[in-house]
Design an enzyme around this catalytic site. Sequence first.
Site, PDB file in Angstrom:
ATOM      1  CB  ALA A 152      -0.944   0.000   1.197  1.00  0.00           C
ATOM      2  CB  THR A 153       4.110   2.204   1.520  1.00  0.00           C
ATOM      3  OG1 THR A 153       3.694   2.014   2.877  1.00  0.00           O
ATOM      4  CG2 THR A 153       5.041   3.392   1.462  1.00  0.00           C
ATOM      5  CD  GLN A 183      -5.792  -1.767   9.185  1.00  0.00           C
ATOM      6  OE1 GLN A 183      -6.379  -2.773   9.594  1.00  0.00           O
ATOM      7  NE2 GLN A 183      -4.474  -1.669   9.216  1.00  0.00           N
ATOM      8  CB  ALA A 222      -1.789  -9.056  -0.222  1.00  0.00           C
ATOM      9  CG  HIS A 223       0.657  -7.424   5.118  1.00  0.00           C
ATOM     10  ND1 HIS A 223       0.793  -7.122   6.459  1.00  0.00           N
ATOM     11  CD2 HIS A 223       0.952  -6.271   4.470  1.00  0.00           C
ATOM     12  CE1 HIS A 223       1.163  -5.866   6.607  1.00  0.00           C
ATOM     13  NE2 HIS A 223       1.266  -5.315   5.417  1.00  0.00           N
ATOM     14  CB  CYS A 240       4.464   2.049  10.209  1.00  0.00           C
ATOM     15  SG  CYS A 240       3.680   0.875   9.101  1.00  0.00           S
TER      16      CYS A 240
END
Length: 358
Positions: free
Chosen positions: A72-73, A168, A185-186, A304
Site C-alpha cells: 500500500a505504501t 484496513q 494483501a497482508h 510502522c
Amino acid sequence: MIYLDYQATTPLAPEARDAMLRWLDGPDGTGFGNPHSPHRMGRMAAAAIEVARDKVAALFPPGGEIIFTSGATEAINLAIRGSGIGGSVSVSAIEHAAVLDTAQALGAAHILNVSKEGQCSTAQDLPNDVRLVCVMQVNNEIGTIQPTVEWHRRAKELGALYLVDAVQAYGKIEITGADMIAVSAHKLHGPKGVGALWVRDGVSLTEQQTGGGQEAGLRSGTLSPALIAGFGAAAALAQERMGEDAAHVEALWNRARELFADWTLNGTVEARWHGNLNIRRDGLDVARLMSDCRDVMFSAGSACASGSGRPSHVLKAIGLSDREAKSSIRLGFGRYTTLDEIECAAQAINAAAKEQLA
C-alpha cells in the site's frame, strides 16, 4: 502465544499459501517463470497473474483498473505523486504516515481536522488549489470509519481527485466512493510484499518508478506470480467469507468490551470496524504492560511507528494528551481469533494492569 495485532498484519490463510506454492516452483518445476517472458512458462505465469487480478478487482467498485505494487505504501506514493504536480493535497490528521509523509514531502499537505470521536467531517474548508483529497476508510489505529462517499462528492465539487487508503477496510466492508484506492494483501490474510492501487477509469497517472514499463506503463518491475496468486486467493476467500467473518468479529468485540469494561474506549463505538479495540487506562505504563504480557501480541499503536517513542499522532489528533496517548493499547482480532484467546488475553492484561496501578 495469543495474536491480537491484526491491524499490523494478519495470519496467512492456508488457501493463500497453497496458491503461492504453485508459482514458487510447482509440482513439475515449471512455476517459476518470469511473467513478462514470451515463452510458455512466462505465459503461464502471466495468466496466473490475470486470474488473480480478477479476484482482487472483485472487491473494488466496477469501472477501474488494478495496478499491482509492492504494497500500500508504494500504491499511495504512485497515487499522490503520479496524479499531478502543484496544488494542495488535503489529508486527514489521522492518515497513515504513508499518506501524511508523502504529502508533506511534496510541500503540499493541508491537514483536515478530526473530531474527538475520530471522524473527519466534510464541513470544513479546503484550499482553493486543492488537487487531491486523502481520507482513509478505516483508521489503522482506532478503527473509526470515515464518510468516504461524502468526501468523494466534496472532492468532485472542487475538481479534485479523491484517494482512499482502504488497507484496513478491503475484504471486510464494502469500498465505495473514490478515484483511487490503495490496499495491501497482508491485511486480509494474504502475503506481505504485494498490494494494489485501484484507479478509476478516466483517471490518468504518470509513472513514478521507471524501468521496464510493466503494469500498463505505470509501475515498472517484474511481478511476482506467487505473491499475486496468494493475494488473489486471499481476496476471493475474503469475498466468500465476508459475512461470516464480520459476524465472528462482532462476537469477539462484544466479549472483549465486557472483559475490558473498566477501560476507556478511544474513538466512537458506532462508526467503527469492530475488529479494532483501542483502549486506555490512565497512568498505565504500556511498555511495562507489554513486557509483563509477553505471550499476548498486541500493540501500542501503528506497527510502522512503534519504535519512535512518540505518542500516537492519531490519538493526539482526537484530543488525547501525551500521557493519555501513551497509556493506550490496541487489540486487533479477526478470522482466526477464538473467544478463548480473547478471554485469556484479557485475564493476563487486566491482571498486569491491576498490579501496575495498585
